[in-house]
Design a protein around this motif. Structure first.
Motif, PDB file in Angstrom:
ATOM      1  N   ARG A   7     -12.165   6.555  -7.477  1.00  0.00           N
ATOM      2  CA  ARG A   7     -12.251   5.358  -8.312  1.00  0.00           C
ATOM      3  C   ARG A   7     -10.953   4.566  -8.216  1.00  0.00           C
ATOM      4  O   ARG A   7     -10.291   4.296  -9.189  1.00  0.00           O
ATOM      5  CB  ARG A   7     -12.593   5.741  -9.746  1.00  0.00           C
ATOM      6  CG  ARG A   7     -13.969   6.378  -9.796  1.00  0.00           C
ATOM      7  CD  ARG A   7     -14.666   6.207 -11.101  1.00  0.00           C
ATOM      8  NE  ARG A   7     -16.082   6.534 -10.894  1.00  0.00           N
ATOM      9  CZ  ARG A   7     -16.752   7.429 -11.602  1.00  0.00           C
ATOM     10  NH1 ARG A   7     -16.183   8.051 -12.593  1.00  0.00           N
ATOM     11  NH2 ARG A   7     -18.020   7.674 -11.346  1.00  0.00           N
ATOM     12  N   GLY A   9     -10.756   1.570  -6.987  1.00  0.00           N
ATOM     13  CA  GLY A   9     -10.994   0.177  -7.317  1.00  0.00           C
ATOM     14  C   GLY A   9     -10.677  -0.777  -6.200  1.00  0.00           C
ATOM     15  O   GLY A   9     -10.026  -0.424  -5.227  1.00  0.00           O
ATOM     16  N   SER A  11      -8.917  -4.254  -4.939  1.00  0.00           N
ATOM     17  CA  SER A  11      -7.687  -4.942  -5.323  1.00  0.00           C
ATOM     18  C   SER A  11      -7.965  -6.403  -5.637  1.00  0.00           C
ATOM     19  O   SER A  11      -8.998  -6.958  -5.256  1.00  0.00           O
ATOM     20  CB  SER A  11      -6.671  -4.853  -4.187  1.00  0.00           C
ATOM     21  OG  SER A  11      -7.150  -5.602  -3.088  1.00  0.00           O
ATOM     22  N   TYR A  91     -14.002  -9.313 -13.647  1.00  0.00           N
ATOM     23  CA  TYR A  91     -13.279  -8.265 -12.912  1.00  0.00           C
ATOM     24  C   TYR A  91     -12.198  -7.645 -13.799  1.00  0.00           C
ATOM     25  O   TYR A  91     -12.073  -6.425 -13.894  1.00  0.00           O
ATOM     26  CB  TYR A  91     -12.660  -8.869 -11.644  1.00  0.00           C
ATOM     27  CG  TYR A  91     -11.741  -7.935 -10.895  1.00  0.00           C
ATOM     28  CD1 TYR A  91     -12.253  -7.027  -9.968  1.00  0.00           C
ATOM     29  CD2 TYR A  91     -10.365  -7.966 -11.104  1.00  0.00           C
ATOM     30  CE1 TYR A  91     -11.398  -6.172  -9.273  1.00  0.00           C
ATOM     31  CE2 TYR A  91      -9.517  -7.116 -10.417  1.00  0.00           C
ATOM     32  CZ  TYR A  91     -10.040  -6.224  -9.504  1.00  0.00           C
ATOM     33  OH  TYR A  91      -9.200  -5.388  -8.826  1.00  0.00           O
ATOM     34  N   THR A  95     -12.239  -3.752 -14.974  1.00  0.00           N
ATOM     35  CA  THR A  95     -11.268  -2.842 -14.378  1.00  0.00           C
ATOM     36  C   THR A  95     -10.199  -2.393 -15.368  1.00  0.00           C
ATOM     37  O   THR A  95      -9.329  -1.606 -15.022  1.00  0.00           O
ATOM     38  CB  THR A  95     -10.574  -3.497 -13.166  1.00  0.00           C
ATOM     39  OG1 THR A  95     -10.028  -4.753 -13.563  1.00  0.00           O
ATOM     40  CG2 THR A  95     -11.547  -3.689 -12.019  1.00  0.00           C
ATOM     41  N   SER A  96     -10.257  -2.892 -16.570  1.00  0.00           N
ATOM     42  CA  SER A  96      -9.258  -2.514 -17.552  1.00  0.00           C
ATOM     43  C   SER A  96      -9.811  -1.419 -18.465  1.00  0.00           C
ATOM     44  O   SER A  96     -10.767  -1.645 -19.202  1.00  0.00           O
ATOM     45  CB  SER A  96      -8.874  -3.741 -18.379  1.00  0.00           C
ATOM     46  OG  SER A  96      -8.138  -3.339 -19.494  1.00  0.00           O
ATOM     47  N   VAL A 171     -18.151  -2.771  -7.584  1.00  0.00           N
ATOM     48  CA  VAL A 171     -18.070  -2.514  -9.007  1.00  0.00           C
ATOM     49  C   VAL A 171     -19.497  -2.173  -9.415  1.00  0.00           C
ATOM     50  O   VAL A 171     -20.413  -2.926  -9.157  1.00  0.00           O
ATOM     51  CB  VAL A 171     -17.580  -3.751  -9.776  1.00  0.00           C
ATOM     52  CG1 VAL A 171     -17.627  -3.494 -11.264  1.00  0.00           C
ATOM     53  CG2 VAL A 171     -16.177  -4.102  -9.346  1.00  0.00           C
ATOM     54  N   GLU A 185     -18.013   0.494 -13.717  1.00  0.00           N
ATOM     55  CA  GLU A 185     -16.839   1.145 -13.152  1.00  0.00           C
ATOM     56  C   GLU A 185     -16.640   0.662 -11.731  1.00  0.00           C
ATOM     57  O   GLU A 185     -17.592   0.346 -11.041  1.00  0.00           O
ATOM     58  CB  GLU A 185     -17.024   2.664 -13.129  1.00  0.00           C
ATOM     59  CG  GLU A 185     -16.965   3.295 -14.494  1.00  0.00           C
ATOM     60  CD  GLU A 185     -16.958   4.807 -14.405  1.00  0.00           C
ATOM     61  OE1 GLU A 185     -16.182   5.350 -13.614  1.00  0.00           O
ATOM     62  OE2 GLU A 185     -17.752   5.426 -15.114  1.00  0.00           O
ATOM     63  N   VAL A 186     -15.414   0.641 -11.326  1.00  0.00           N
ATOM     64  CA  VAL A 186     -15.124   0.302  -9.942  1.00  0.00           C
ATOM     65  C   VAL A 186     -15.141   1.598  -9.146  1.00  0.00           C
ATOM     66  O   VAL A 186     -14.429   2.533  -9.480  1.00  0.00           O
ATOM     67  CB  VAL A 186     -13.745  -0.360  -9.800  1.00  0.00           C
ATOM     68  CG1 VAL A 186     -13.463  -0.693  -8.345  1.00  0.00           C
ATOM     69  CG2 VAL A 186     -13.678  -1.616 -10.644  1.00  0.00           C
TER      70      VAL A 186
END
Ligand SMILES: [Zn+2]
Length: 200
Positions: A7, A9, A11, A91, A95-96, A171, A185-186
């Motif tokens: 995971r 992710g 960029s 995004y 992603t946070s 994602v 989730e990424v």
């Protein structure tokens, strides 16, 4: 060998390559919201046509005789923000781990903080409601939320980045059947095992 889910992710740089301009973002939203072809968001008619001069509502429904865009019927409807800024904000939200703040969104996508606050509220609302329109239909697991499969894309939309993470990294938005909630989730690897894991 047991399958391991990475995971890491995607960029911000990869995101920028996927969405170089507003046109790319528009096409991406359209492909997600109308996976089986464009239809009118009000009456569902497929008898629609493009009216290029009619921005920001570039499509005309022959049946209910109204203009529409990809935003109509989604949380983006009342927004005037560029679709590309929506992509970035979504995004950041996805992603946070602890949730992105509106001050960060404001700073990162260069909008006023009050706009960022409203934007974040709408994104949360869409995710909480599992808004199908934003996710392109009643999907349970959607591995093409960002990026998408290279093989499925039209030649002009392919990233031509060679093999590797660019076209495959996704994602993933998994929709809980019972609650209708989306969790996202990424993931770097979108194999069946990964998706099964996420959809539980
Ligand atoms: Zn219509």
């Amino acid at each position: 060998m047991a399958h391991r889910t990475h995971r890491n992710g995607i960029s911000v740089m990869q995101l920028a390559e996927m969405f170089p301009d507003e046109e790319a973002a528009r096409r991406w939203f359209e492909s997600r919201i109308w996976p089986d072809g464009r239809h009118c968001p009000r009456c569902k008619s497929t008898r629609t046509r493009e009216v290029k001069a009619a921005k920001p509502m570039p499509y005309w429904c022959t049946d209910c005789r109204k203009y529409f865009s990809v935003r109509v019927g989604t949380v983006m409807e009342a927004s005037r923000l560029p679709l590309r800024k929506w992509v970035y904000a979504i995004y950041l939200h996805m992603t946070s781990l602890k949730g992105v703040s509106s001050t960060k969104i404001a700073r990162d996508i260069d909008i006023h903080q009050s706009s960022a606050w409203h934007l974040l509220q709408r994104i949360r609302k869409a995710f909480d409601a599992g808004e199908d329109n934003l996710f392109g239909g009643p999907v349970e697991v959607d591995e093409t939320f960002v990026g998408g499969k290279e093989a499925n894309k039209h030649e002009s939309k392919k990233l031509h980045a060679g093999r590797g993470v660019v076209g495959k990294t996704a994602v993933v938005g998994a929709k809980d059947r019972a609650t209708g909630k989306i969790k996202a989730e990424v993931v770097e690897d979108t194999t069946a095992a990964t998706l099964h894991d996420l959809s539980r």
